[in-house]
Motif scaffolding. Structure first.
Motif, PDB file in Angstrom:
ATOM      1  N   TRP A  61       0.903  -1.190   0.027  1.00 27.26           N
ATOM      2  CA  TRP A  61      -0.085  -0.015   0.156  1.00 27.26           C
ATOM      3  C   TRP A  61       0.991   1.304  -0.073  1.00 27.26           C
ATOM      4  O   TRP A  61       0.870   2.189  -0.731  1.00 27.26           O
ATOM      5  CB  TRP A  61      -1.043   0.077   1.204  1.00 27.26           C
ATOM      6  N   GLY A  82     -18.193  -2.041  -1.723  1.00 30.91           N
ATOM      7  CA  GLY A  82     -17.248  -2.706  -1.379  1.00 30.91           C
ATOM      8  C   GLY A  82     -15.799  -2.121  -1.920  1.00 30.91           C
ATOM      9  O   GLY A  82     -14.968  -2.829  -2.198  1.00 30.91           O
ATOM     10  N   ARG A 112     -12.477  -0.017  -1.765  1.00 29.46           N
ATOM     11  CA  ARG A 112     -11.428  -0.003  -0.879  1.00 29.46           C
ATOM     12  C   ARG A 112     -10.672   1.219  -0.586  1.00 29.46           C
ATOM     13  O   ARG A 112     -10.479   1.822   0.271  1.00 29.46           O
ATOM     14  CB  ARG A 112     -10.408  -1.106  -1.303  1.00 29.46           C
ATOM     15  N   ARG A 140     -14.867   1.014   9.638  1.00 24.30           N
ATOM     16  CA  ARG A 140     -14.431   0.426   8.352  1.00 24.30           C
ATOM     17  C   ARG A 140     -13.155   1.132   7.765  1.00 24.30           C
ATOM     18  O   ARG A 140     -12.565   0.938   6.756  1.00 24.30           O
ATOM     19  CB  ARG A 140     -15.664   0.591   7.264  1.00 24.30           C
ATOM     20  N   ARG A 166     -11.252  -0.783   5.145  1.00 25.68           N
ATOM     21  CA  ARG A 166     -10.929  -2.260   5.566  1.00 25.68           C
ATOM     22  C   ARG A 166     -11.894  -3.069   4.676  1.00 25.68           C
ATOM     23  O   ARG A 166     -12.767  -2.779   4.044  1.00 25.68           O
ATOM     24  CB  ARG A 166     -11.303  -2.700   6.929  1.00 25.68           C
ATOM     25  N   ARG A 167     -11.285  -4.193   4.326  1.00 25.68           N
ATOM     26  CA  ARG A 167     -12.147  -5.468   3.602  1.00 25.68           C
ATOM     27  C   ARG A 167     -13.349  -5.733   4.302  1.00 25.68           C
ATOM     28  O   ARG A 167     -13.350  -5.832   5.680  1.00 25.68           O
ATOM     29  CB  ARG A 167     -11.223  -6.430   3.582  1.00 25.68           C
TER      30      ARG A 167
END
Length: 164
Positions: free
Chosen positions: A57, A97, A99, A139, A161-162
């Motif tokens: 990342w 969903g 990211r 999240r 977060r996933r």
């Protein structure tokens, strides 16, 4: 007139009524602690945003190879409208969903010049608090300054977060 003497039985009763407990192990066993009201159960703690992401990342952010899933531009909105748009975008990101959310806030401004009444950089100053109080704060994994190709100092990456 002379004061009356206390009888030994009355002196013992007065000592028993005094707020100071008697000394000794027997006195400690007989003292009853005051009842405390029951506390409501605490909510489970939310995980705090991770200050350091893994190296992949970090590399993608520094090199500018990070591609946001979605971006919103708060620049030019008033504080109330910007806050609502940010909350909606976070809700969309969680439900879709995504990211990485790119949030354009506008570049932070230096201190206001004398005679200037308009606040500058107000959205940028508030966005940290908004993210922390968001219903989706649990999240958020990290918030980082954007690469110059995505707005540099005038934008932020909100890394989520996933799901799961």
């Amino acid at each position: 007139m002379t004061p009356l003497r206390r009888s030994p039985a009355r002196a013992h009763d007065a000592a028993a009524m005094s707020p100071v407990p008697a000394e000794g192990p027997a006195a400690k066993a007989s003292v009853v602690p005051p009842a405390t009201p029951a506390k409501p159960p605490k909510a489970p703690p939310r995980p705090a945003p991770v200050p350091v992401l893994d190296t992949s990342w970090e590399r993608r952010i520094r090199s500018g190879r990070l591609v946001p899933d979605h971006s919103i531009d708060l620049h030019g909105h008033n504080l109330a409208a910007a806050h609502v748009r940010l909350d909606r975008a976070l809700g969309d990101a969680v439900s879709q969903g995504w990211r990485v959310l790119l949030v354009v806030t506008g570049k932070p401004r230096p201190a206001p010049e004398p005679g200037e009444t308009r606040r500058r950089g107000a959205i940028r100053a508030e966005i940290g608090d908004w993210l922390a109080r968001s219903p989706h704060a649990h999240r958020i994994a990290s918030v980082r300054a954007a690469h110059p190709r995505h707005g540099g100092d005038g934008a932020l990456y909100v890394i989520l977060r996933r799901p799961g």
